[in-house]
Design a protein around this motif. Structure first.
Motif, PDB file in Angstrom:
ATOM      1  N   ALA A  48       0.446  -1.441   0.373  1.00  0.00           N
ATOM      2  CA  ALA A  48      -0.150  -0.297   0.213  1.00  0.00           C
ATOM      3  C   ALA A  48       0.864   0.865  -0.056  1.00  0.00           C
ATOM      4  O   ALA A  48       1.719   1.557   0.783  1.00  0.00           O
ATOM      5  CB  ALA A  48      -0.885   0.181   0.843  1.00  0.00           C
ATOM      6  N   PRO A  49       0.291   2.402  -0.827  1.00  0.00           N
ATOM      7  CA  PRO A  49       1.053   3.431  -0.558  1.00  0.00           C
ATOM      8  C   PRO A  49       1.645   4.123   0.291  1.00  0.00           C
ATOM      9  O   PRO A  49       0.453   3.950   1.140  1.00  0.00           O
ATOM     10  CB  PRO A  49       0.760   4.476  -2.156  1.00  0.00           C
ATOM     11  N   ALA A  50       2.421   4.981   0.646  1.00  0.00           N
ATOM     12  CA  ALA A  50       2.508   5.768   2.198  1.00  0.00           C
ATOM     13  C   ALA A  50       1.368   6.894   2.445  1.00  0.00           C
ATOM     14  O   ALA A  50       0.770   7.001   3.518  1.00  0.00           O
ATOM     15  CB  ALA A  50       3.673   7.447   1.847  1.00  0.00           C
ATOM     16  N   GLU A  51       0.899   6.995   1.162  1.00  0.00           N
ATOM     17  CA  GLU A  51      -0.232   8.161   1.991  1.00  0.00           C
ATOM     18  C   GLU A  51      -1.597   7.456   1.398  1.00  0.00           C
ATOM     19  O   GLU A  51      -3.518   7.892   2.284  1.00  0.00           O
ATOM     20  CB  GLU A  51      -0.740   9.083   0.427  1.00  0.00           C
ATOM     21  N   GLY A  52      -2.259   6.065   1.730  1.00  0.00           N
ATOM     22  CA  GLY A  52      -2.768   4.993   2.009  1.00  0.00           C
ATOM     23  C   GLY A  52      -3.522   4.603   0.908  1.00  0.00           C
ATOM     24  O   GLY A  52      -3.524   5.341   0.015  1.00  0.00           O
ATOM     25  N   LEU A  53      -4.762   3.609   0.695  1.00  0.00           N
ATOM     26  CA  LEU A  53      -5.580   3.612  -0.278  1.00  0.00           C
ATOM     27  C   LEU A  53      -6.633   4.359   0.137  1.00  0.00           C
ATOM     28  O   LEU A  53      -7.830   4.094   1.564  1.00  0.00           O
ATOM     29  CB  LEU A  53      -5.171   2.448  -0.752  1.00  0.00           C
ATOM     30  N   TYR A  54      -7.940   4.268  -0.906  1.00  0.00           N
ATOM     31  CA  TYR A  54      -8.681   5.106  -0.473  1.00  0.00           C
ATOM     32  C   TYR A  54     -10.267   3.696  -0.332  1.00  0.00           C
ATOM     33  O   TYR A  54     -10.037   2.754  -1.811  1.00  0.00           O
ATOM     34  CB  TYR A  54      -9.954   5.908  -1.653  1.00  0.00           C
ATOM     35  N   ILE A  55     -10.354   3.578   0.389  1.00  0.00           N
ATOM     36  CA  ILE A  55     -11.470   2.497   0.626  1.00  0.00           C
ATOM     37  C   ILE A  55     -12.465   1.599  -0.723  1.00  0.00           C
ATOM     38  O   ILE A  55     -12.648   1.134  -1.241  1.00  0.00           O
ATOM     39  CB  ILE A  55     -11.508   2.032   1.844  1.00  0.00           C
ATOM     40  N   PRO A  56     -13.583   2.281  -0.720  1.00  0.00           N
ATOM     41  CA  PRO A  56     -13.966   2.309  -1.825  1.00  0.00           C
ATOM     42  C   PRO A  56     -13.348   2.234  -3.057  1.00  0.00           C
ATOM     43  O   PRO A  56     -14.142   1.356  -3.838  1.00  0.00           O
ATOM     44  CB  PRO A  56     -14.914   4.069  -1.882  1.00  0.00           C
ATOM     45  N   ASP A  57     -12.317   3.206  -3.481  1.00  0.00           N
ATOM     46  CA  ASP A  57     -11.441   2.495  -4.604  1.00  0.00           C
ATOM     47  C   ASP A  57     -11.210   1.365  -5.022  1.00  0.00           C
ATOM     48  O   ASP A  57     -11.473   0.528  -5.955  1.00  0.00           O
ATOM     49  CB  ASP A  57     -10.061   3.641  -5.145  1.00  0.00           C
ATOM     50  N   LEU A  58     -11.140   0.999  -3.831  1.00  0.00           N
ATOM     51  CA  LEU A  58     -10.560  -0.145  -3.613  1.00  0.00           C
ATOM     52  C   LEU A  58     -10.990  -1.760  -3.527  1.00  0.00           C
ATOM     53  O   LEU A  58     -10.961  -2.794  -3.737  1.00  0.00           O
ATOM     54  CB  LEU A  58      -9.112  -0.403  -2.143  1.00  0.00           C
ATOM     55  N   LEU A  59     -12.635  -1.242  -3.128  1.00  0.00           N
ATOM     56  CA  LEU A  59     -13.266  -2.581  -3.037  1.00  0.00           C
ATOM     57  C   LEU A  59     -13.773  -2.548  -4.360  1.00  0.00           C
ATOM     58  O   LEU A  59     -14.210  -3.633  -5.145  1.00  0.00           O
ATOM     59  CB  LEU A  59     -14.850  -2.069  -2.294  1.00  0.00           C
ATOM     60  N   ARG A  60     -14.029  -1.469  -5.157  1.00  0.00           N
ATOM     61  CA  ARG A  60     -14.344  -1.204  -6.493  1.00  0.00           C
ATOM     62  C   ARG A  60     -13.249  -2.475  -7.523  1.00  0.00           C
ATOM     63  O   ARG A  60     -13.703  -3.058  -8.256  1.00  0.00           O
ATOM     64  CB  ARG A  60     -14.729  -0.096  -6.643  1.00  0.00           C
TER      65      ARG A  60
END
Length: 212
Positions: A48-60
């Motif tokens: 995962a990138p240092a800035e994090g992953l946006y969960i709705p985008d990840l789930l999609r």
């Protein structure tokens, strides 16, 4: 002393439920039982990138889920059934967890490992903290046997991150495929979103075997 080996990933919703249920069962049904809870890292998103992953985008992108709130319904209901007010929309990001797991590993010698793991997991889900941030982690760790500068240094240490990755690889090699994964007394294993009754049964079986 009953040894409980607990394999978790900090950013997994079922792991905060597993932490809560284990502690609740121990407090309510096994108040006189001495336990040694040992935390082991599992990395679900090691890159995962240092800035994090946006969960709705990840789930999609990963699972084809377009309604993230609907996907949260079951774990939220399970949490509420055990008295945990879990609103997964409160934390819309997921983060790298090597730094957090590194601190948790270091807490073993301070005998605060499980408590720190619970505190970091709660900070992620209940307070929407960025638990990949060394300053956030240091602020949490001072209540669990660390000096703030010491905790920050551990969280930033690449060697400690590699140790976490090695431990996570051992977890996978040992057959851990879903989290939370519990092993009681080195023999009785259960995993996933288990109920309080199922956790209590495993503890009772493990404690009974030790007493024989």
């Amino acid at each position: 002393m009953l040894q409980i080996d607990l394999y978790t990933e900090i950013t997994c919703p079922w792991c905060i439920i597993g932490h809560h249920r284990l502690d609740k069962v121990l407090a309510e049904r096994f108040a006189g039982l001495e336990v040694d809870i040992r935390q082991h890292p599992v990395l679900l998103l090691p890159d995962a990138p240092a800035e994090g992953l946006y969960i709705p985008d990840l789930l999609r992108s990963r699972y084809g889920i377009t309604d993230s709130k609907a996907s949260f319904a079951r774990p939220e209901a399970e949490a509420r059934a055990s008295g945990l007010d879990l609103d997964l929309s409160r934390q819309p990001w997921t983060y790298r967890t090597q730094a957090a797991h590194g601190l948790i590993l270091a807490a073993r010698e301070r005998e605060t490992q499980h408590q720190l793991a619970v505190a970091i997991t709660d900070a992620h889900f209940l307070q929407a903290k960025n638990i990949s941030d060394a300053d956030v982690l240091a602020d949490i760790a001072v209540a669990y046997g660390f000096e703030r500068d010491e905790a920050r240094a551990i969280a930033l240490d690449p060697a400690q991150h590699r140790r976490v990755e090695q431990e996570a690889a051992r977890s996978m090699a040992a057959g851990v495929r879903s989290v939370p994964h519990f092993i009681f007394s080195g023999r009785i294993a259960i995993n996933g979103g288990r109920s309080e009754d199922e956790i209590a049964l495993a503890i009772r079986q493990a404690a009974g075997e030790q007493a024989v």
